[in-house]
Design an enzyme around this catalytic site. Structure first.
Site, PDB file in Angstrom:
ATOM      1  N   ARG A   1      -5.196 -31.541 -10.465  1.00  0.00           N
ATOM      2  CA  ARG A   1      -6.355 -31.557  -9.550  1.00  0.00           C
ATOM      3  C   ARG A   1      -5.834 -31.170  -8.177  1.00  0.00           C
ATOM      4  NH1 ARG A   1     -10.808 -36.218  -8.911  1.00  0.00           N
ATOM      5  NH2 ARG A   1     -11.490 -35.138 -10.782  1.00  0.00           N
TER       6      ARG A   1
ATOM      7  N   LYS B   1       7.671 -31.931   2.029  1.00  0.00           N
ATOM      8  CA  LYS B   1       8.824 -31.251   2.671  1.00  0.00           C
ATOM      9  C   LYS B   1       8.547 -29.763   2.828  1.00  0.00           C
ATOM     10  CE  LYS B   1      11.771 -34.361   0.057  1.00  0.00           C
ATOM     11  NZ  LYS B   1      12.581 -34.354  -1.170  1.00  0.00           N
TER      12      LYS B   1
ATOM     13  N   ARG C   1     -11.395 -41.665 -12.835  1.00  0.00           N
ATOM     14  CA  ARG C   1     -11.758 -41.362 -14.220  1.00  0.00           C
ATOM     15  C   ARG C   1     -10.944 -40.234 -14.834  1.00  0.00           C
ATOM     16  NH1 ARG C   1     -15.477 -43.840 -11.912  1.00  0.00           N
ATOM     17  NH2 ARG C   1     -14.760 -42.562 -10.216  1.00  0.00           N
ATOM     18  N   THR C   2     -10.820 -39.129 -14.116  1.00  0.00           N
ATOM     19  CA  THR C   2     -10.191 -37.958 -14.738  1.00  0.00           C
ATOM     20  C   THR C   2      -8.732 -38.272 -15.071  1.00  0.00           C
ATOM     21  OG1 THR C   2     -11.655 -36.610 -13.400  1.00  0.00           O
ATOM     22  CG2 THR C   2      -9.832 -35.482 -14.463  1.00  0.00           C
TER      23      THR C   2
ATOM     24  N   HIS D   1     -14.811 -27.966 -12.727  1.00  0.00           N
ATOM     25  CA  HIS D   1     -14.241 -29.189 -13.313  1.00  0.00           C
ATOM     26  C   HIS D   1     -14.544 -29.112 -14.814  1.00  0.00           C
ATOM     27  CE1 HIS D   1     -12.786 -33.154 -13.754  1.00  0.00           C
ATOM     28  NE2 HIS D   1     -13.519 -33.810 -12.867  1.00  0.00           N
TER      29      HIS D   1
HETATM   30  N1   CP Z   1     -15.728 -37.551 -12.518  1.00  0.00           N
HETATM   31  C1   CP Z   1     -14.591 -37.504 -11.814  1.00  0.00           C
HETATM   32  O1   CP Z   1     -13.989 -36.448 -11.622  1.00  0.00           O
HETATM   33  O2   CP Z   1     -14.180 -38.727 -11.336  1.00  0.00           O
HETATM   34  P1   CP Z   1     -12.811 -38.980 -10.596  1.00  0.00           P
HETATM   35  O3   CP Z   1     -12.887 -38.269  -9.264  1.00  0.00           O
HETATM   36  O4   CP Z   1     -12.722 -40.475 -10.440  1.00  0.00           O
HETATM   37  O5   CP Z   1     -11.703 -38.403 -11.423  1.00  0.00           O
END
Ligand code: CP
Length: 302
Positions: free
Chosen positions: A101, A80, A51-52, A129
């Site tokens: 991320r 590396k 999703r993100t 998040h």
């Molecule tokens: N909600 C969320 O962070 O989903 P993903 O891990 O799929 O990005």
């Protein structure tokens, strides 16, 4: 907000949060515009995501921008031995904004300190998040008409779940009643409870919610974060501790909505999906508009 990294939800004050939500509503009415023409945005995902990453990329594509990046650090020079610092300094040369991320808590803050372009934290370990939180707030205001005076149930892995940590901080701007539902092993960490106590805000802790769910305005379910457990046996003990089923929401308030950042494993049974109270897939859609609002604010385009 212009040129400012978004590392923690606390980087935005209440007015800035409300401004993002207003902008998200504008983008929802008109999600395809050309305001990112000529902009290049890097998405660096050192951890898996559906999703993100895809909602960020959809948001950028719908606004006419371009995306570069990687979805798996094994295809980058990290394999590396390149450091995060060198990776971020290099990628800063190729783009106007970095979305990252990473499994390590604090990595987004560090990246923002070495980058020469703004950095958006798309999740750093069990820490924060913030863009998920902004889309959660957008989902709450859309379904409840307000962010004030809500009774919010945070259910599941409150120890490792970064989404509940960011959401708690954001909802502290409003007159929220917090109910934390978790097993002993996955309780909300003390630092977050102290954060609320210092603000004079109330929270209640429970190990079960079947008897009290009728009080909830928002039930925010979370997955037990298997990837953060060092002992697989500990995960096995708690993995199916809460499974929300349709019969459990029969006597809930008409306005009650079920949110989940997703992915889910077993914590919401598919028999809930057809209920009008199930909002998690619309919540994921709201991620596109909210992320359009965040990107355009940071790039000074709105
Ligand atoms: N909600 C969320 O962070 O989903 P993903 O891990 O799929 O990005």
């Amino acid at each position: 907000m212009k040129d400012k990294s978004l590392v923690s939800i606390n980087d935005y004050n209440k007015e800035e949060i409300l401004k993002i939500l207003e902008l998200a509503a504008e983008f929802e009415k008109n999600p395809s515009q050309n305001i990112l023409k000529g902009k290049v945005i890097a998405t660096l995902f050192f951890e898996p995501s559906t999703r993100t990453r895809l909602s960020f990329e959809s948001a950028i594509n719908r606004l006419g921008g371009r995306v570069v990046g990687f979805i798996d650090s094994s295809s980058s020079s990290v394999t590396k031995g390149e450091t995060l610092k060198d990776t971020i300094k290099t990628v800063s040369n190729y783009c106007d904004l970095i979305i990252m991320r990473h499994p390590l808590e604090g990595s987004a803050k560090y990246a923002s300190e070495v980058a020469t372009v703004p950095v958006i934290n798309a999740g750093d370990g069990a820490n924060q998040h913030p863009t998920q939180t902004l889309l959660d707030l957008y989902s709450i205001i859309k379904t409840q008409g307000t962010l004030d005076d809500l009774n919010i149930f945070l259910v599941g892995d409150l120890k490792y779940g970064r989404t509940v940590h960011s959401l708690l901080m954001a909802m502290s701007h409003f007159t929220t009643i917090f109910n934390f539902i978790s097993p002993e092993e996955l309780k909300m960490p003390d630092e977050y409870k102290l954060f609320l106590e210092n603000l004079g805000l109330k929270y209640y802790e429970h190990t079960d919610f079947t008897e009290i769910i009728s009080r909830a305005d928002i039930v925010y379910m979370t997955r037990v974060q298997q990837e953060r457990f060092s002992d697989p046996m500990e995960y096995e003990k708690v993995k199916n501790i809460y499974v929300l089923r349709n019969h459990m929401i029969r006597n809930t308030k008409p306005n009650m909505r079920i949110l989940h950042p997703l992915p889910r494993v077993n914590e919401i049974h598919p028999d809930v999906d057809e209920s009008e109270k199930a909002y998690y897939f619309q919540q994921a859609l709201n991620g596109v508009f909210t992320r359009q609002a965040i990107i355009s604010s940071i790039l000074g385009l709105k």
